[in-house]
Design a protein around this motif. Structure first.
Motif, PDB file in Angstrom:
ATOM      1  N   ALA A 162      33.784  66.438   0.981  1.00  0.00           N
ATOM      2  CA  ALA A 162      34.193  67.749   1.489  1.00  0.00           C
ATOM      3  C   ALA A 162      34.179  68.785   0.361  1.00  0.00           C
ATOM      4  CB  ALA A 162      35.572  67.662   2.118  1.00  0.00           C
ATOM      5  N   HIS A 163      34.597  68.363  -0.815  1.00  0.00           N
ATOM      6  CA  HIS A 163      34.639  69.256  -1.965  1.00  0.00           C
ATOM      7  C   HIS A 163      33.220  69.651  -2.390  1.00  0.00           C
ATOM      8  CE1 HIS A 163      36.281  71.123  -5.534  1.00  0.00           C
ATOM      9  NE2 HIS A 163      35.537  70.365  -6.323  1.00  0.00           N
ATOM     10  N   ALA A 164      32.306  68.703  -2.358  1.00  0.00           N
ATOM     11  CA  ALA A 164      30.931  68.956  -2.787  1.00  0.00           C
ATOM     12  C   ALA A 164      30.159  69.759  -1.741  1.00  0.00           C
ATOM     13  CB  ALA A 164      30.217  67.641  -3.053  1.00  0.00           C
ATOM     14  N   ALA A 165      30.546  69.700  -0.482  1.00  0.00           N
ATOM     15  CA  ALA A 165      29.799  70.342   0.596  1.00  0.00           C
ATOM     16  C   ALA A 165      30.211  71.790   0.828  1.00  0.00           C
ATOM     17  CB  ALA A 165      29.979  69.544   1.883  1.00  0.00           C
TER      18      ALA A 165
ATOM     19  N   GLY B  37      29.146  78.824   0.900  1.00  0.00           N
ATOM     20  CA  GLY B  37      29.622  80.150   1.280  1.00  0.00           C
ATOM     21  C   GLY B  37      30.518  80.737   0.217  1.00  0.00           C
ATOM     22  N   ILE B  38      31.542  81.447   0.673  1.00  0.00           N
ATOM     23  CA  ILE B  38      32.452  82.145  -0.228  1.00  0.00           C
ATOM     24  C   ILE B  38      33.280  81.113  -0.987  1.00  0.00           C
ATOM     25  CG2 ILE B  38      34.370  83.771  -0.377  1.00  0.00           C
ATOM     26  CD1 ILE B  38      33.306  85.040   2.173  1.00  0.00           C
ATOM     27  N   VAL B  39      33.367  81.294  -2.286  1.00  0.00           N
ATOM     28  CA  VAL B  39      34.091  80.364  -3.146  1.00  0.00           C
ATOM     29  C   VAL B  39      35.528  80.853  -3.292  1.00  0.00           C
ATOM     30  CG1 VAL B  39      34.222  79.350  -5.431  1.00  0.00           C
ATOM     31  CG2 VAL B  39      32.003  79.782  -4.384  1.00  0.00           C
ATOM     32  N   ASP B  40      36.444  79.976  -2.902  1.00  0.00           N
ATOM     33  CA  ASP B  40      37.873  80.269  -3.048  1.00  0.00           C
ATOM     34  C   ASP B  40      38.369  79.431  -4.225  1.00  0.00           C
ATOM     35  OD1 ASP B  40      40.582  80.639  -2.891  1.00  0.00           O
ATOM     36  OD2 ASP B  40      40.756  80.095  -0.769  1.00  0.00           O
ATOM     37  N   ILE B  41      38.611  80.097  -5.338  1.00  0.00           N
ATOM     38  CA  ILE B  41      38.991  79.410  -6.575  1.00  0.00           C
ATOM     39  C   ILE B  41      40.277  78.605  -6.391  1.00  0.00           C
ATOM     40  CG2 ILE B  41      39.669  79.748  -9.000  1.00  0.00           C
ATOM     41  CD1 ILE B  41      36.754  80.286  -8.491  1.00  0.00           C
TER      42      ILE B  41
ATOM     43  N   ALA C 229      42.898  73.378  -5.990  1.00  0.00           N
ATOM     44  CA  ALA C 229      43.777  72.477  -5.229  1.00  0.00           C
ATOM     45  C   ALA C 229      43.036  71.195  -4.856  1.00  0.00           C
ATOM     46  CB  ALA C 229      44.307  73.179  -3.987  1.00  0.00           C
ATOM     47  N   ALA C 230      41.787  71.330  -4.432  1.00  0.00           N
ATOM     48  CA  ALA C 230      40.984  70.155  -4.086  1.00  0.00           C
ATOM     49  C   ALA C 230      40.751  69.294  -5.321  1.00  0.00           C
ATOM     50  CB  ALA C 230      39.656  70.589  -3.471  1.00  0.00           C
ATOM     51  N   GLY C 231      40.495  69.937  -6.460  1.00  0.00           N
ATOM     52  CA  GLY C 231      40.291  69.194  -7.712  1.00  0.00           C
ATOM     53  C   GLY C 231      41.538  68.435  -8.115  1.00  0.00           C
ATOM     54  N   VAL C 232      42.694  69.066  -7.967  1.00  0.00           N
ATOM     55  CA  VAL C 232      43.965  68.399  -8.285  1.00  0.00           C
ATOM     56  C   VAL C 232      44.196  67.230  -7.328  1.00  0.00           C
ATOM     57  CG1 VAL C 232      46.483  68.714  -8.269  1.00  0.00           C
ATOM     58  CG2 VAL C 232      45.014  70.422  -9.358  1.00  0.00           C
ATOM     59  N   TYR C 233      43.899  67.467  -6.052  1.00  0.00           N
ATOM     60  CA  TYR C 233      44.075  66.405  -5.048  1.00  0.00           C
ATOM     61  C   TYR C 233      43.167  65.220  -5.358  1.00  0.00           C
ATOM     62  CZ  TYR C 233      44.112  64.120  -0.483  1.00  0.00           C
ATOM     63  OH  TYR C 233      44.211  63.207   0.531  1.00  0.00           O
ATOM     64  N   ILE C 234      41.920  65.487  -5.673  1.00  0.00           N
ATOM     65  CA  ILE C 234      40.959  64.419  -5.995  1.00  0.00           C
ATOM     66  C   ILE C 234      41.390  63.683  -7.261  1.00  0.00           C
ATOM     67  CG2 ILE C 234      38.589  63.987  -6.762  1.00  0.00           C
ATOM     68  CD1 ILE C 234      37.714  66.155  -4.720  1.00  0.00           C
ATOM     69  N   ALA C 235      41.864  64.417  -8.250  1.00  0.00           N
ATOM     70  CA  ALA C 235      42.334  63.783  -9.494  1.00  0.00           C
ATOM     71  C   ALA C 235      43.532  62.870  -9.205  1.00  0.00           C
ATOM     72  CB  ALA C 235      42.713  64.840 -10.526  1.00  0.00           C
TER      73      ALA C 235
END
Length: 148
Positions: A53-56, A59-63, A68-74
């Motif tokens: 989901a993170h890689a896909a 469109g508009i990038v919401d930093i 948050a997704a990076g923290v969740y994945i970590a």
């Protein structure tokens, strides 16, 4: 006829109780391993979904969302690594508990074999005593018949 009494019966009972405790301890460790493995499988599946989901994202990038997704994945990766580490520790513990159970089982079997051997000897001794008494009675009876 006397009754067989194994003098180490209490010791056998103690060893059997200990063996049963060791068996429960092993079952507990196996259950913990299975629960940890299931938890790791859930975390791994969740990590795959989150990574896809993170890689896909298009469109508009919401930093903030990306962070948050990076923290969740970590966090998921840390959980996955923790599960792997717990499973390694549990595997070592399972090996130790299996060895302890095998040793406890050997002790019980050794004492049971000793009890069985002593019981066989007891029965043989008892049969010899009974046969002697029977022979003695038979010789007395034949001696009384000769007197008539």
């Amino acid at each position: 006829m006397g009754k067989f009494k194994f003098r180490l019966e209490t010791l056998i009972n103690l060893h059997q109780t200990e063996r049963d405790r060791l068996r429960r301890d092993l079952a507990e460790a196996l259950s913990l391993l299975e629960n940890t493995r299931a938890r790791q499988n859930r975390v791994t599946a969740e990590l795959q979904v989150a990574t896809r989901a993170h890689a896909a994202r298009a469109g508009i990038v919401d930093i903030a969302r990306l962070q948050a997704a990076g923290v969740y994945i970590a966090g998921l990766r840390q959980d996955e690594a923790r599960c792997t580490q717990e499973m390694a520790v549990l595997n070592d513990e399972i090996v130790r508990r299996r060895e302890a159970l095998l040793a406890g089982d050997r002790e019980v079997r050794t004492l049971e074999k000793l009890r069985e051997n002593q019981h066989v000897r007891f029965r043989a001794d008892q049969q010899r005593r009974d046969q002697r008494q029977f022979d003695e009675l038979a010789s007395r009876a034949s001696g009384h018949q000769a007197d008539f």
